[in-house]
Design an enzyme around this catalytic site. Structure first.
Site, PDB file in Angstrom:
ATOM      1  N   GLU A 182      -6.896  16.894  13.828  1.00  0.00           N
ATOM      2  CA  GLU A 182      -7.332  15.980  14.831  1.00  0.00           C
ATOM      3  C   GLU A 182      -6.498  16.066  16.484  1.00  0.00           C
ATOM      4  OE1 GLU A 182      -7.843  11.886  13.917  1.00  0.00           O
ATOM      5  OE2 GLU A 182      -9.149  12.672  12.110  1.00  0.00           O
ATOM      6  N   HIS A 212     -12.884  10.405  15.498  1.00  0.00           N
ATOM      7  CA  HIS A 212     -12.316   8.434  14.838  1.00  0.00           C
ATOM      8  C   HIS A 212     -11.728   8.196  16.093  1.00  0.00           C
ATOM      9  CE1 HIS A 212      -7.698   8.317  12.235  1.00  0.00           C
ATOM     10  NE2 HIS A 212      -8.556   7.284  12.307  1.00  0.00           N
ATOM     11  N   ARG A 229      -9.943   9.781   5.391  1.00  0.00           N
ATOM     12  CA  ARG A 229      -9.650  10.440   6.346  1.00  0.00           C
ATOM     13  C   ARG A 229     -10.287  11.629   5.819  1.00  0.00           C
ATOM     14  NH1 ARG A 229      -7.761   7.078   8.775  1.00  0.00           N
ATOM     15  NH2 ARG A 229      -5.471   6.520   8.913  1.00  0.00           N
TER      16      ARG A 229
HETATM   17  N1  LIG Z   1     -11.891   5.904  10.493  1.00  0.00           N
HETATM   18  C1  LIG Z   1     -10.885   4.579  10.392  1.00  0.00           C
HETATM   19  O1  LIG Z   1     -10.140   4.584  12.034  1.00  0.00           O
HETATM   20  C2  LIG Z   1     -10.264   4.321   9.818  1.00  0.00           C
HETATM   21  C3  LIG Z   1      -9.124   2.899  10.545  1.00  0.00           C
HETATM   22  C4  LIG Z   1      -8.751   2.546   9.503  1.00  0.00           C
HETATM   23  C5  LIG Z   1      -8.513   2.841   8.072  1.00  0.00           C
HETATM   24  N2  LIG Z   1      -8.966   3.950   7.622  1.00  0.00           N
HETATM   25  C6  LIG Z   1      -8.939   4.817   6.469  1.00  0.00           C
HETATM   26  O2  LIG Z   1     -10.206   4.374   5.820  1.00  0.00           O
HETATM   27  C7  LIG Z   1      -9.699   4.459   4.234  1.00  0.00           C
HETATM   28  C8  LIG Z   1      -9.537   3.124   2.851  1.00  0.00           C
HETATM   29  O3  LIG Z   1      -8.895   1.810   3.852  1.00  0.00           O
HETATM   30  P1  LIG Z   1      -8.478   0.228   2.990  1.00  0.00           P
HETATM   31  O4  LIG Z   1      -7.650  -0.373   3.844  1.00  0.00           O
HETATM   32  O5  LIG Z   1      -9.731   0.419   2.491  1.00  0.00           O
HETATM   33  O6  LIG Z   1      -7.530   0.977   1.832  1.00  0.00           O
HETATM   34  P2  LIG Z   1      -7.247   0.659   0.392  1.00  0.00           P
HETATM   35  O7  LIG Z   1      -5.535   0.435  -0.191  1.00  0.00           O
HETATM   36  O8  LIG Z   1      -7.181  -1.021   0.757  1.00  0.00           O
HETATM   37  O9  LIG Z   1      -8.600   1.222  -0.728  1.00  0.00           O
HETATM   38  C9  LIG Z   1      -8.390   2.144  -1.035  1.00  0.00           C
HETATM   39  C10 LIG Z   1      -8.962   1.625  -1.918  1.00  0.00           C
HETATM   40  O10 LIG Z   1      -9.010   3.473  -2.972  1.00  0.00           O
HETATM   41  C11 LIG Z   1      -8.899   3.370  -4.350  1.00  0.00           C
HETATM   42  N3  LIG Z   1      -8.285   4.313  -4.908  1.00  0.00           N
HETATM   43  C12 LIG Z   1      -7.378   5.105  -4.363  1.00  0.00           C
HETATM   44  N4  LIG Z   1      -8.009   6.302  -5.813  1.00  0.00           N
HETATM   45  C13 LIG Z   1      -8.804   6.481  -5.841  1.00  0.00           C
HETATM   46  C14 LIG Z   1      -9.470   7.335  -6.384  1.00  0.00           C
HETATM   47  N5  LIG Z   1      -9.095   8.599  -6.646  1.00  0.00           N
HETATM   48  N6  LIG Z   1     -10.890   7.338  -6.872  1.00  0.00           N
HETATM   49  C15 LIG Z   1     -11.519   5.752  -6.013  1.00  0.00           C
HETATM   50  N7  LIG Z   1     -11.380   4.976  -5.702  1.00  0.00           N
HETATM   51  C16 LIG Z   1      -9.538   5.292  -5.489  1.00  0.00           C
HETATM   52  C17 LIG Z   1      -7.675   2.059  -4.287  1.00  0.00           C
HETATM   53  O11 LIG Z   1      -7.241   1.796  -5.674  1.00  0.00           O
HETATM   54  C18 LIG Z   1      -8.222   0.884  -3.591  1.00  0.00           C
HETATM   55  O12 LIG Z   1      -9.275  -0.193  -3.692  1.00  0.00           O
HETATM   56  C19 LIG Z   1      -7.782   4.718   4.225  1.00  0.00           C
HETATM   57  O13 LIG Z   1      -8.477   6.290   4.513  1.00  0.00           O
HETATM   58  C20 LIG Z   1      -7.539   4.515   5.084  1.00  0.00           C
HETATM   59  O14 LIG Z   1      -6.806   5.311   6.445  1.00  0.00           O
HETATM   60  C21 LIG Z   1     -10.291   4.328   8.368  1.00  0.00           C
HETATM   61  O1  LIG Z   2      -5.142   4.495  15.849  1.00  0.00           O
HETATM   62  C1  LIG Z   2      -6.087   4.651  15.735  1.00  0.00           C
HETATM   63  O2  LIG Z   2      -6.680   4.511  16.048  1.00  0.00           O
HETATM   64  C2  LIG Z   2      -6.657   5.175  13.922  1.00  0.00           C
HETATM   65  C3  LIG Z   2      -6.358   4.392  13.200  1.00  0.00           C
HETATM   66  C4  LIG Z   2      -7.081   4.328  11.664  1.00  0.00           C
HETATM   67  O3  LIG Z   2      -7.450   6.079  10.781  1.00  0.00           O
HETATM   68  C5  LIG Z   2      -5.387   4.003  10.868  1.00  0.00           C
HETATM   69  O4  LIG Z   2      -5.993   4.073   9.968  1.00  0.00           O
HETATM   70  O5  LIG Z   2      -5.551   2.419  11.090  1.00  0.00           O
END
Ligand SMILES: NC(=O)c1ccc[n+]([C@@H]2O[C@H](COP(=O)([O-])OP(=O)(O)OC[C@H]3O[C@@H](n4cnc5c(N)ncnc54)[C@H](O)[C@@H]3O)[C@@H](O)[C@H]2O)c1
Ligand SMILES: O=C(O)CC[C@@H](O)C(=O)O
Length: 534
Positions: free
Chosen positions: A259, A280, A230
């Site tokens: 964004e 993104h 994020r």
């Molecule tokens: N780019 C995209 O399109 C996209 C898509 C999906 C998810 N994401 C993002 O990816 C990230 C990870 O998603 P996920 O599904 O793996 O999440 P998740 O909740 O499965 O894992 C997150 C991990 O981060 C750890 N964490 C929390 N605070 C922390 C800290 N201060 N230091 C280190 N570790 C810490 C948690 O313990 C957890 O294990 C999120 O920010 C999510 O929004 C982005």
């Molecule tokens: O909607 C999207 O494409 C972004 C989704 C992604 O950031 C998520 O958090 O799953």
């Protein structure tokens, strides 16, 4: 149930919604914020991705909203607190796009190490520049921040590249780290030792600016930074400065604090020659979009059909493998709470839920919250559900306690609800027997009855002929008795009779019975929750 789909989601999920007879679907993906605010009150459900801010303003405007579904993982664009206060369920699709983001992160790490975009731009510009030098991952240290779904997936892929993978995550279990087969280090160590750093934590108050100027300063010269989590986890202004000073060798950012990026410093960051900037796209694979669209559609259909949702984020819920076992207790506690709350005519100060037997070995919080919702629904104007029950109890100053005792007792499992108010205490104990909820104690009376929709609870001084008199009055008013349960502590002492009836008992009939038998207590209960399940 009217559902508004406010952002583009894959048609596979829309088809599921269209097919459900209880769902009326509107897909309007080009609404301005003002238009959305204007029409949202005619919908009970809202489907969004990451562009729509489901903030307090929108949730308050959505007076009829019951569910907000986020087709994706991150819930940082949804005000969970505001939703919970209003009893709005928020669900997401926590797994559907994980693989897509893992592969995206790997692609970006490799593209950044190999300077592929620079090479592509150069050849398209007519140059033949073979002096562009890549960095291999083999033998390097790759630091992964956040080791759960996406971070864990990235770790496994990185290991195939023969680099040393280290990770930092203060909340992950030892077992998870062992399974991943990496060294768990502190953030400081990861920052100091890594050649490549990739971020996979949620954005919250703790992780905002997790990497800012002080951390960037401690990194190896020429470090590669990748953020697919994020915007805001890596401070963008500080990252720009570190790129400009050469401290950071290259960076790749998929997610932005704004964004699309509009502010001057973000535009500069996007434009930096050693920055690979992506709009993104982590979840933008065909497969991921189908998965998340199906996941949220199925959850909305479950909600519309009063089935437990799979991915509700603001309701305490059982592990899905326990759902079958625990669901009867949800029904039991619902009925017991509906029943006992009608016996309490003063404000509540404290409610205690006691779980005895094997049920107490599990997390009982979903049962407690479900019971609180049923209790409060009889006490307050607002519609109370599992989302807002705890908040409403807290606001009303009601202390909620949960006691668990796994030791076996007379029944395999019992649930006890004690409610206390000024000068008032009511106790009900229930179990389920052959799949049916039964009440086995009321106050200090051993009883045994299956709660029904229409019930009369009466206490009186035990003497011959009382039951006959009750039956006679009910008969005269054409009210049929379906079942009767009698509790008594001693001969000719106080007795309690509990009647199940085929129809409601009007208040004049309640008064008539009360005066004919000189009842010390009489109350007609309309136990809506005891209606047979459809
Ligand atoms: N780019 C995209 O399109 C996209 C898509 C999906 C998810 N994401 C993002 O990816 C990230 C990870 O998603 P996920 O599904 O793996 O999440 P998740 O909740 O499965 O894992 C997150 C991990 O981060 C750890 N964490 C929390 N605070 C922390 C800290 N201060 N230091 C280190 N570790 C810490 C948690 O313990 C957890 O294990 C999120 O920010 C999510 O929004 C982005
Ligand atoms: O909607 C999207 O494409 C972004 C989704 C992604 O950031 C998520 O958090 O799953």
């Amino acid at each position: 149930m009217k559902i508004l789909v406010a952002e583009k989601v894959a048609k596979e999920g829309l088809l599921i919604l269209e097919k459900d007879p209880l769902v009326e679907l509107d897909v309007k993906t080009d609404l301005s914020r003002e238009e959305l605010l204007r029409i949202i009150d005619s919908y009970e459900g809202l489907v969004i991705r990451s562009a729509t801010k489901a903030d307090r303003e929108l949730l308050e405007a959505g007076k009829n909203l019951k569910v907000v579904a986020r087709a994706g993982v991150g819930l940082d664009n949804v005000d969970l607190k505001a939703a919970s206060e209003r009893g709005i369920i928020v669900c997401n699709a926590p797994f559907g796009n994980i693989n897509s983001v893992v592969e995206h992160a790997m692609a970006l790490i490799l593209a950044t190490c190999r300077k592929l975009v620079k090479a592509d731009t150069s050849i398209k510009g007519g140059a033949w520049n073979r002096s562009i030098k890549a960095m291999e991952l083999k033998g390097k240290v790759a630091g992964v921040i956040g080791l759960n779904k996406i971070g864990g997936g990235v770790v496994t892929r990185l290991k195939a590249f023969d680099c040393e993978v280290i990770g930092c995550d203060p909340y992950i279990s030892e077992k998870r780290v062992q399974d991943l087969g990496i060294r768990l280090v502190s953030l400081e160590e990861l920052i100091r030792s890594s050649d490549v750093i990739t971020v996979h934590v949620p954005l919250n108050d703790e992780t905002r600016n997790l990497i800012a100027a002080p951390q960037l300063q401690q990194m190896k010269d020429g470090v590669i930074l990748v953020n697919t989590a994020r915007g805001g986890i890596i401070n963008e202004q500080d990252l720009l400065a570190a790129l400009e000073s050469g401290k950071v060798g290259a960076a790749c950012v998929d997610v932005w604090s704004e964004e699309p990026p509009q502010s001057e410093h973000l535009k500069k960051l996007v434009a930096h020659e050693r920055m690979l900037a992506i709009p993104h796209l982590g979840a933008s694979s065909a497969e991921a979009q189908i998965n998340v669209s199906i996941d949220v559609a199925r959850d909305i259909v479950r909600f519309a059909n009063e089935q437990p949702m799979e991915y509700a984020a603001n309701i305490p819920r059982f592990d899905s493998s326990l759902m079958g076992q625990m669901r009867p207790f949800l029904r039991l506690v619902n009925i017991m709470a509906d029943f006992v709350s009608q016996l309490a005519d003063s404000n509540l100060n404290k409610v205690t839920f006691t779980y005895q037997g094997s049920v107490a070995e599990y997390d009982c919080s979903p049962i407690t919250v479900c019971g609180m919702a049923a209790l409060l629904n009889n006490k307050v104007e607002q519609d109370v559900n599992m989302v807002n029950a705890a908040l409403i109890a807290e606001n009303m100053g009601i202390a909620v306690e949960e006691v668990k005792n796994p030791a076996p007792a007379a029944f395999a499992n019992t649930v006890t609800i004690d409610i206390e108010g000024p000068g008032m205490r009511r106790t009900i104990v229930g179990t389920h027997f052959e799949g049916q909820p039964r009440v086995v104690r009321l106050r200090d009376y051993q009883v045994d009855f299956a709660p029904e929709e229409h019930m009369l609870v009466i206490t009186y001084q035990d003497r011959p002929g009382m039951i006959g008199k009750i039956g006679q009055v009910l008969g005269e008013h054409d009210i049929n008795i379906a079942a009767m349960n009698l509790g008594r502590q001693q001969k000719r002492g106080e007795a309690m009779v509990i009647l199940s009836l085929d129809s409601p008992v009007p208040s004049n009939v309640v008064d008539e019975i009360g005066s004919v038998i000189v009842a010390s207590f009489i109350k007609y209960l309309h136990v809506l929750k005891a209606r047979p399940e459809q």
